[in-house]
Write a protein that holds these residues in place. Structure first.
Motif, mmCIF file in Angstrom:
data_model
loop_
_atom_site.group_PDB
_atom_site.id
_atom_site.type_symbol
_atom_site.label_atom_id
_atom_site.label_comp_id
_atom_site.label_asym_id
_atom_site.label_seq_id
_atom_site.Cartn_x
_atom_site.Cartn_y
_atom_site.Cartn_z
ATOM 1 N N ALA A 1 9.082 1.013 -3.296
ATOM 2 C CA ALA A 1 8.807 0.455 -1.952
ATOM 3 C C ALA A 1 7.800 1.439 -1.349
ATOM 4 C CB ALA A 1 9.888 0.438 -0.955
ATOM 5 N N ALA A 2 6.997 0.953 -0.315
ATOM 6 C CA ALA A 2 6.071 1.740 0.082
ATOM 7 C C ALA A 2 6.957 2.473 1.445
ATOM 8 C CB ALA A 2 5.006 0.964 1.001
ATOM 9 N N ARG B 1 3.119 2.894 4.211
ATOM 10 C CA ARG B 1 2.938 1.532 4.219
ATOM 11 C C ARG B 1 1.575 1.363 4.863
ATOM 12 N NH1 ARG B 1 7.693 0.326 8.451
ATOM 13 N NH2 ARG B 1 7.534 2.552 8.818
ATOM 14 N N ARG B 2 0.760 2.230 5.491
ATOM 15 C CA ARG B 2 -0.620 2.151 5.691
ATOM 16 C C ARG B 2 -1.578 2.503 4.663
ATOM 17 N NH1 ARG B 2 -1.484 4.253 11.978
ATOM 18 N NH2 ARG B 2 -0.227 2.422 12.937
ATOM 19 N N THR B 3 -1.031 3.916 4.021
ATOM 20 C CA THR B 3 -1.931 4.664 3.009
ATOM 21 C C THR B 3 -2.014 3.651 1.852
ATOM 22 O OG1 THR B 3 -0.301 6.224 2.550
ATOM 23 C CG2 THR B 3 -2.071 6.602 4.310
ATOM 24 N N ALA C 1 13.552 -7.409 -3.333
ATOM 25 C CA ALA C 1 12.355 -7.908 -3.777
ATOM 26 C C ALA C 1 11.393 -7.865 -2.731
ATOM 27 C CB ALA C 1 12.850 -9.378 -4.173
ATOM 28 N N ASP C 2 12.004 -8.068 -1.543
ATOM 29 C CA ASP C 2 11.188 -8.173 -0.291
ATOM 30 C C ASP C 2 10.270 -6.815 -0.297
ATOM 31 O OD1 ASP C 2 11.608 -10.722 0.470
ATOM 32 O OD2 ASP C 2 13.009 -10.203 2.261
ATOM 33 N N HIS C 3 10.842 -5.614 -0.667
ATOM 34 C CA HIS C 3 10.026 -4.332 -0.617
ATOM 35 C C HIS C 3 8.935 -4.596 -1.628
ATOM 36 C CE1 HIS C 3 13.790 -2.310 1.068
ATOM 37 N NE2 HIS C 3 12.869 -1.889 1.853
ATOM 38 N N THR D 1 0.324 -5.323 -0.157
ATOM 39 C CA THR D 1 -0.423 -3.997 0.718
ATOM 40 C C THR D 1 -1.623 -3.508 0.060
ATOM 41 O OG1 THR D 1 1.458 -3.423 2.101
ATOM 42 C CG2 THR D 1 -0.022 -1.775 1.689
ATOM 43 N N VAL D 2 -1.180 -3.158 -1.417
ATOM 44 C CA VAL D 2 -2.064 -2.726 -2.362
ATOM 45 C C VAL D 2 -3.352 -3.769 -2.786
ATOM 46 C CG1 VAL D 2 -2.504 -1.771 -4.576
ATOM 47 C CG2 VAL D 2 -0.318 -1.357 -3.224
#
Length: 268
Positions: A127-128, A201-203, A224-226, A233-234
């Motif tokens: 996860a982020a 989460r941002r980077t 799974a949501d993570h 995000t990526v």
């Protein structure tokens, strides 16, 4: 297949990091990064298939296995720099990276901070961000006050594997149990502190490398949501959901390997 016995490098802050190679030195290098509470042997079952395509570089993160166990909180920045210093010492300029759980967090850090050292990224069961941060303080304190690793070991095993694998004397589960019981509590607590304090989460949007995110449908550690959120995000990341709990490389080995090898050997 050629194999190398365990060796070690020493980081800039004086910590010994153990590592080993497996496979043909003429093949592309794939770095494998592990979960908290495990050592490089968590990949033993996947070594035969992966060495058909890659030279594997496995290592014990600080606090685990044959590496040193410094006291105090670890940081994601330090865990990431351990890998960079390992690559530098081995004169490896660019490698594929496959990380699971905390190893996947370290792999994200590499893609963010040293993308030029990474070819393709596989982020598995990770996860982020795993917040809120204060949820980690009590487990860290309780672990450091515990007489041994027994209770923590059982918690990890129940988070990692389905009930069917926990029944009876499953040889694979017993191997992970032995590793957990032999792990020093400070190594787990220090690593939990790194998880407590990180937030990508941002980077993670800065990762330029081709990326595959793998999640477990029944994973209660990194859901799974993570995985879906990380893949969203990526930039350009792909997402694969396997019918597993947390240790997708073990429980869903065949599908996991097929997915990973297909992605890493795909022509650009």
């Amino acid at each position: 297949m050629t194999s190398q016995t365990l060796a070690a490098v020493t980081t800039g802050d004086g910590v010994r990091i153990a590592y080993r190679f497996d496979g043909d030195q003429n093949k592309p290098v794939l770095l494998l990064s592990n979960s908290i509470g495990t050592d490089l042997h968590m990949w033993d079952g996947q070594v035969p298939a992966l060495t058909e395509h890659f030279r594997l570089l496995r290592y014990d993160a600080r606090g685990h296995g044959a590496s040193d166990v410094p006291e105090g909180a670890y940081s994601l920045d330090r865990l990431g720099r351990d890998v960079v210093e390992l690559l530098d010492a081995l004169d490896l300029q660019r490698v594929h990276v496959l990380g699971l759980s905390l190893g996947g967090i370290v792999a994200q850090w590499l893609g963010i901070h040293v993308p030029e050292r990474v070819d393709r990224l596989v982020l598995s069961n990770t996860a982020a961000h795993l917040g809120p941060a204060d949820q980690w303080d009590q487990p860290i304190a309780e672990l450091l006050q515990a007489p041994d690793m027994r209770a923590t070991a059982e918690m990890f095993l129940h988070n990692w594997f389905p009930a069917s694998m926990l029944q009876g004397d499953n040889e694979i589960v017993e191997g992970f149990r032995r590793t957990l019981l032999a792990t020093q509590r400070q190594g787990v607590a220090g690593s939990w502190a790194a998880v407590r304090d990180y937030d990508l989460r941002r980077t993670a949007t800065l990762i330029p490398n081709p990326t595959l995110v793998i999640a477990g449908e029944h994973d209660t550690v990194t859901s799974a949501d993570h995985g879906r959120q990380l893949a969203a995000t990526v930039p350009g990341a792909r997402f694969t959901l396997l019918p597993t709990v947390h240790m997708a490389n073990i429980e869903g080995q065949t599908q996991f390997l097929n997915t990973v090898v297909a992605f890493l050997t795909e022509q650009s």
